[in-house]
Scaffold this motif. Structure first.
Motif, mmCIF file in Angstrom:
data_model
loop_
_atom_site.group_PDB
_atom_site.id
_atom_site.type_symbol
_atom_site.label_atom_id
_atom_site.label_comp_id
_atom_site.label_asym_id
_atom_site.label_seq_id
_atom_site.Cartn_x
_atom_site.Cartn_y
_atom_site.Cartn_z
ATOM 1 N N SER A 116 5.813 25.697 58.835
ATOM 2 C CA SER A 116 4.552 26.721 58.863
ATOM 3 C C SER A 116 4.479 27.393 60.089
ATOM 4 O O SER A 116 4.334 28.502 60.159
ATOM 5 N N ALA A 117 5.094 26.647 61.419
ATOM 6 C CA ALA A 117 5.236 27.528 62.234
ATOM 7 C C ALA A 117 6.062 28.563 62.419
ATOM 8 O O ALA A 117 5.961 29.643 62.918
ATOM 9 N N LYS A 118 7.213 28.419 61.601
ATOM 10 C CA LYS A 118 8.479 29.266 61.395
ATOM 11 C C LYS A 118 8.008 30.424 60.667
ATOM 12 O O LYS A 118 8.447 31.616 60.724
ATOM 13 N N ASN A 119 7.252 30.074 59.672
ATOM 14 C CA ASN A 119 7.002 31.039 58.445
ATOM 15 C C ASN A 119 5.691 31.560 58.139
ATOM 16 O O ASN A 119 5.473 32.645 57.554
ATOM 17 N N LEU A 120 4.698 30.865 58.879
ATOM 18 C CA LEU A 120 3.163 31.213 58.582
ATOM 19 C C LEU A 120 2.463 32.021 59.848
ATOM 20 O O LEU A 120 1.255 31.591 60.111
ATOM 21 N N GLU B 14 1.736 35.448 62.233
ATOM 22 C CA GLU B 14 1.032 36.755 61.828
ATOM 23 C C GLU B 14 1.481 37.417 60.823
ATOM 24 O O GLU B 14 0.868 37.825 59.917
ATOM 25 N N GLY B 15 2.864 37.677 60.848
ATOM 26 C CA GLY B 15 3.597 38.404 60.048
ATOM 27 C C GLY B 15 3.537 37.779 58.348
ATOM 28 O O GLY B 15 3.455 38.299 57.517
ATOM 29 N N GLY B 16 3.684 36.315 58.582
ATOM 30 C CA GLY B 16 3.757 35.495 57.231
ATOM 31 C C GLY B 16 2.478 35.637 56.541
ATOM 32 O O GLY B 16 2.445 35.692 55.314
ATOM 33 N N ILE B 17 1.104 35.496 57.471
ATOM 34 C CA ILE B 17 0.080 35.444 56.786
ATOM 35 C C ILE B 17 -0.351 36.968 55.924
ATOM 36 O O ILE B 17 -0.793 36.918 54.966
ATOM 37 N N GLY C 144 9.707 33.926 51.789
ATOM 38 C CA GLY C 144 9.775 32.597 52.577
ATOM 39 C C GLY C 144 8.317 32.078 52.883
ATOM 40 O O GLY C 144 8.082 30.960 52.744
ATOM 41 N N PRO C 145 7.406 32.926 53.465
ATOM 42 C CA PRO C 145 6.133 32.364 53.591
ATOM 43 C C PRO C 145 5.333 32.125 52.333
ATOM 44 O O PRO C 145 4.639 31.017 52.390
ATOM 45 N N VAL C 146 5.574 32.761 51.017
ATOM 46 C CA VAL C 146 5.051 32.381 49.820
ATOM 47 C C VAL C 146 5.604 31.010 49.689
ATOM 48 O O VAL C 146 4.840 29.881 49.290
ATOM 49 N N ARG C 147 6.820 30.734 49.561
ATOM 50 C CA ARG C 147 7.537 29.447 49.504
ATOM 51 C C ARG C 147 6.863 28.190 50.205
ATOM 52 O O ARG C 147 6.505 27.234 49.452
ATOM 53 N N VAL C 148 6.553 28.375 51.353
ATOM 54 C CA VAL C 148 6.189 27.375 52.301
ATOM 55 C C VAL C 148 4.594 27.182 51.907
ATOM 56 O O VAL C 148 4.113 25.995 51.945
ATOM 57 N N ALA C 149 3.913 28.144 51.529
ATOM 58 C CA ALA C 149 2.389 28.096 51.049
ATOM 59 C C ALA C 149 2.190 27.594 49.851
ATOM 60 O O ALA C 149 1.455 26.620 49.694
ATOM 61 N N ILE C 150 3.164 27.624 49.167
ATOM 62 C CA ILE C 150 3.229 27.034 47.749
ATOM 63 C C ILE C 150 3.666 25.423 47.655
ATOM 64 O O ILE C 150 3.020 24.618 46.909
ATOM 65 N N THR C 151 4.904 25.259 48.173
ATOM 66 C CA THR C 151 5.424 23.940 48.036
ATOM 67 C C THR C 151 5.456 23.184 49.220
ATOM 68 O O THR C 151 5.648 21.917 49.268
ATOM 69 N N GLY C 152 4.891 23.751 50.398
ATOM 70 C CA GLY C 152 4.756 22.997 51.851
ATOM 71 C C GLY C 152 6.237 22.864 52.572
ATOM 72 O O GLY C 152 6.348 22.313 53.494
ATOM 73 N N SER C 153 7.169 23.617 52.052
ATOM 74 C CA SER C 153 8.563 23.495 52.655
ATOM 75 C C SER C 153 9.121 24.890 52.395
ATOM 76 O O SER C 153 9.258 25.308 51.372
ATOM 77 N N ARG C 154 10.271 24.925 53.447
ATOM 78 C CA ARG C 154 11.203 26.079 53.218
ATOM 79 C C ARG C 154 12.411 25.616 52.280
ATOM 80 O O ARG C 154 12.969 26.739 51.759
ATOM 81 N N ILE C 155 12.406 24.648 52.042
ATOM 82 C CA ILE C 155 13.406 23.985 51.085
ATOM 83 C C ILE C 155 12.670 23.581 49.773
ATOM 84 O O ILE C 155 11.900 22.485 49.687
ATOM 85 N N SER C 156 12.836 24.210 48.558
ATOM 86 C CA SER C 156 12.231 24.033 47.518
ATOM 87 C C SER C 156 13.090 24.656 46.104
ATOM 88 O O SER C 156 14.006 25.268 46.289
#
Length: 497
Positions: free
Chosen positions: A410-414, A416-419, A461-473
């Protein structure tokens, strides 16, 4: 054709003790003995060495049975199967051992020893100081009836010792393919039965091997020093007319080394066999790797099936040098075996792990199985352990209230730019009239890559983390389709606050 000096039909055995959790060294011994028996069209005997009442437990016994079933190492004689030479638990054979000991004593092959622990230690210290072997010195070898009576009148108890022959003992080791000799001065009379009447394994294993017609004994190198004792005991059996008169051939398997090139012990985490099952290893993957700890099917090939191992296995091909356990290679080979599974078999293997993680019911519903069947192909090629698939697909099965995003991701992908990226993705997906992989991919590429000018890695990347909870999915677009419109939009909304 059998790998046998004597030419007898092969009968190999595996006889673990039910103490604590089964370990990988035990599994390798079982595997090599089983493969040897199967390769030679012989008999595989599974026997339980449970005469140590202070350490053996019924729970450990059941674990041994369960683990052998899980590994798929079937046995021809033993617990649950039976056989002509049962029972196959040594704790149920005590009368047999007592009868053999009586015969050995009557023939002068064994004798009572009344030496106390303090006396033995005193004499051993003296021998060490004098530079002599510090084993038992034969003090009670030739006691007269009067001397025995005197000891007993003092209230002394006795152990029963075997009378070793006054000569060297030699045998040909099947693994080293060389003759190993032990000097008589280094193999002293040893204890067969404790003072409390409990027989020791050197007696019980030899008695059972003789009665069960065992032709080949494959075991760990740590038991090498006991081999001359057992060979001498088999010779004594012949003299008293016990057993079939045969002598097993012995092969001693090399040590399995752990971290720091030290022998892998039960206390080492990587030795716990049950942990491998819990972590999601396939039994065929784990056995494949264990086989490589001392043996190989070909110089340029590491992955093979159990059937292929049985076809190729020869005990003389086992390397006598210690083998180091490499957990990363073990996982990689397991991954190869996972990828060899059919899609249907892969799902079947996953079900217990998803149920254990409480992501599906036990038994699973038709809807849960349908979702797992649809999702499994997304991770099949990326899975080295079955639990990897559980981690990667958790987001599809977890209840809404239990969904969480990894803090580091979350810290890496979400930020200001990630949002900003997630907001654009939410708008694009919300306008879709058809919720399928192709439509989802087109909408996100148009909105994020073309619309925001982002590179795909930064866009998704930000969408992946928001949807799956992880950057690895699993692949993002397929994941969104399986998760569904409502849950997908809800997770994006939650990130936007």
């Amino acid at each position: 054709m059998t790998e046998s000096i004597t030419g007898r039909p092969v009968v190999a055995r595996f006889c673990p003790s039910p103490t604590g959790n089964p370990h990988v060294g035990m599994a390798r011994t079982a595997l090599f003995s089983w493969a040897f028996a199967r390769h030679n069209k012989g008999t595989f005997v599974f026997r339980i060495e449970d005469t140590d009442t202070s350490r053996d437990t019924e729970e450990s016994y059941q674990l041994l049975i369960d683990v052998m079933h899980w590994l798929g190492l079937d046995w021809d004689q033993g617990p649950e199967v039976g056989g002509p030479n049962g029972p196959y638990r040594q704790s149920e054979r005590l009368d047999i051992y007592a009868d053999v000991v009586d015969k050995l004593r009557a023939a002068g092959k064994a004798y009572p020893c009344y030496c106390t622990a303090a006396e033995l230690e005193h004499r051993r210290d003296a021998a060490r100081r004098a530079g002599r072997p510090s084993g038992y010195d034969g003090k009670c070898r030739s006691l007269t009836p009067e001397e025995k009576a005197a000891f007993e009148s003092e209230g002394r108890t006795f152990v029963t010792r075997f009378r070793m022959p006054d000569r060297d003992v030699s045998f040909t080791d099947l693994v080293r393919n060389e003759v190993i000799s032990f000097g008589a001065e280094n193999v002293q009379d040893y204890v067969l039965v404790r003072a409390n009447g409990h027989p020791l394994y050197t007696l019980t294993n030899a008695v059972d091997d003789a009665l069960m017609g065992i032709t080949h004994v494959l075991r760990g190198e740590d038991l090498l020093s006991s081999t001359p004792r057992q060979i001498a005991l088999y010779e004594a059996f012949r003299d008293i007319g016990f057993g079939d008169g045969g002598m097993p051939e012995f092969g001693h398997l090399p040590y399995v080394m752990g971290q720091g090139n030290k022998k892998l012990s039960k206390r080492d985490p990587e030795s716990n066999l049950l942990a491998y099952r819990d972590q999601g290893f396939l039994p065929e993957g784990l056995l494949n790797y264990l086989a490589l700890l001392g043996w190989s099917i070909a110089k340029d090939r590491d992955v093979f099936s159990l059937a292929e191992m049985v076809e190729a296995f020869r005990i003389g091909d086992v390397n006598a040098n210690p083998a180091r356990f490499d957990i990363k290679k073990c996982q990689a080979i397991n991954g190869d075996h996972i990828r060899m599974l059919s899609p249907e078999e892969f799902v079947k293997r996953l079900v217990p792990y998803f149920a254990s993680a409480r992501l599906i019911g036990d038994p699973a519903s038709d809807e849960e199985l349908a979702l797992l069947t649809a999702a499994a192909p997304l991770v099949h090629e990326r899975t080295n352990l079955l639990t990897d698939a559980v981690d990667m697909l958790r987001f599809l099965f977890v209840a809404d209230g239990d969904f969480a995003i990894d803090d580091a991701d979350s810290a890496k992908n979400l930020g200001e730019g990630g949002i900003t990226t997630v907001r654009a993705a939410h708008k694009a997906l919300g306008n879709l009239s058809s919720w399928d992989t192709e439509s989802i991919e087109t909408a996100l590429r148009d909105a994020l890559v073309e619309g925001l000018g982002l590179k795909p890695r930064l866009a998704f990347g930000p969408v992946r983390v928001a949807i799956t909870g992880s950057r690895i999915s699993p692949p993002l677009f397929e994941s969104l389709e399986l998760l569904g419109r409502d849950k997908s939009l809800a997770r994006l909304t939650a990130v936007l606050g």
